[in-house]
Design a protein around this motif. Structure first.
Motif, short mmCIF file in Angstrom:
data_model
loop_
_atom_site.label_atom_id
_atom_site.label_comp_id
_atom_site.label_asym_id
_atom_site.label_seq_id
_atom_site.Cartn_x
_atom_site.Cartn_y
_atom_site.Cartn_z
N PHE A 1 6.47 -0.80 0.07
CA PHE A 1 6.35 -0.33 1.45
C PHE A 1 7.68 -0.47 2.18
CE2 PHE A 1 5.74 -1.37 5.92
CZ PHE A 1 5.07 -0.26 6.37
N ALA B 1 3.89 3.97 4.01
CA ALA B 1 5.25 4.10 4.54
C ALA B 1 5.55 5.54 4.91
CB ALA B 1 6.27 3.59 3.52
N PRO C 1 0.82 1.54 -0.70
CA PRO C 1 1.86 1.18 0.27
C PRO C 1 2.95 2.24 0.46
CG PRO C 1 1.31 -0.73 -1.05
CD PRO C 1 0.54 0.43 -1.63
#
Length: 252
Positions: free
Chosen positions: A16, A145, A141
């Motif tokens: 992330f 993002a 993740p």
């Protein structure tokens, strides 16, 4: 978890963090290299950390323009370069991350839901098709993002003050920039009232008290914007519509 008791779990945040910093860094370096190409004095990007319990670990990144833009064309190019460059990283990251995500039943307990923009919903449909009733996408993740990258891009494209969208609006509409900024502020309040999302009230008043509705004119405020830049400018405004999630974050 306790990072001092089990520091290896910090590595779980690397996908992330790396993806989000790549998106934000590309966005800001788009501004930086375009400004340098025009001979403007500009700082390197500053990344703003955000400690827990604030989400995402960062409040974004900024660069400092130490000199005014030369004319409307350079002002426009410097402003538009950031969001467009960031999308070059955010969209592939979102697509790859969705491929690593899973569809599952929504749990009965409390959960945090990240709202869909039109573009996010379209990409989710391309990857998963129609979702079964009571199910949702549990994002990887990297996909999260990418979602944050699209959301940050949307926030920057609001035509207010000296945000990227505000600079684009000044290059497009000149002296009418202040009226457009005020109309956008009122539109954010209306969006918050209609959707019930308090996020928009917070963002609107942050813009009002921190950013304001003014914009410094370029050195040459008379030379017109080139026709091709008008097309790119209206494309950026279209991007704003495609990237805004009506309810960004909801706790259920």
């Amino acid at each position: 978890f306790d990072p001092f008791a089990d520091p290896r779990r910090l590595l779980e945040g690397v996908p992330f963090a790396f993806t989000l910093l790549a998106i934000l860094g590309t966005h800001e370096f788009g501004h930086y290299f375009t400004a340098r190409a025009y001979g403007a004095s500009v700082s390197l990007p500053y990344f703003i950390p955000a400690p827990p319990p604030l989400l995402f670990g960062t409040l974004g990144a900024i660069i400092r323009m130490r000199s005014p833009a030369r004319d409307k064309n350079s002002l426009f190019d410097i402003a538009a370069a950031g969001p467009l460059a960031g999308l070059v990283v955010a969209l592939p990251a979102l697509w790859i991350g969705l491929g690593w995500s899973k569809v599952a039943a929504v749990p009965s307990g409390g959960s945090v839901t990240f709202g869909d923009s039109l573009l996010m919903r379209f990409m989710t449909w391309l990857v998963f098709g129609p979702l079964p009733a009571g199910h949702d996408v549990f994002v990887h993740p990297v996909a999260l993002a990418g979602w944050v990258g699209l959301f940050v891009t949307a926030l920057n494209l609001f035509p207010v003050g000296q945000l990227d969208g505000g600079r684009i609006a000044y290059a497009l509409f000149g002296a009418r920039h202040r009226q457009i900024s005020i109309a956008t502020f009122l539109g954010l309040l209306a969006l918050g009232a209609v959707t019930g999302a308090g996020n928009w009230f917070v963002w609107a008043f942050l813009l009002f008290f921190v950013m304001g509705f003014q914009h410094q004119p370029p050195l040459d405020d008379l030379s017109p914007l080139s026709p091709g830049r008008y097309a790119v400018g209206f494309f950026c405004l279209l991007l704003l519509i495609l990237l805004i999630p009506p309810v960004p974050i909801a706790i259920q």
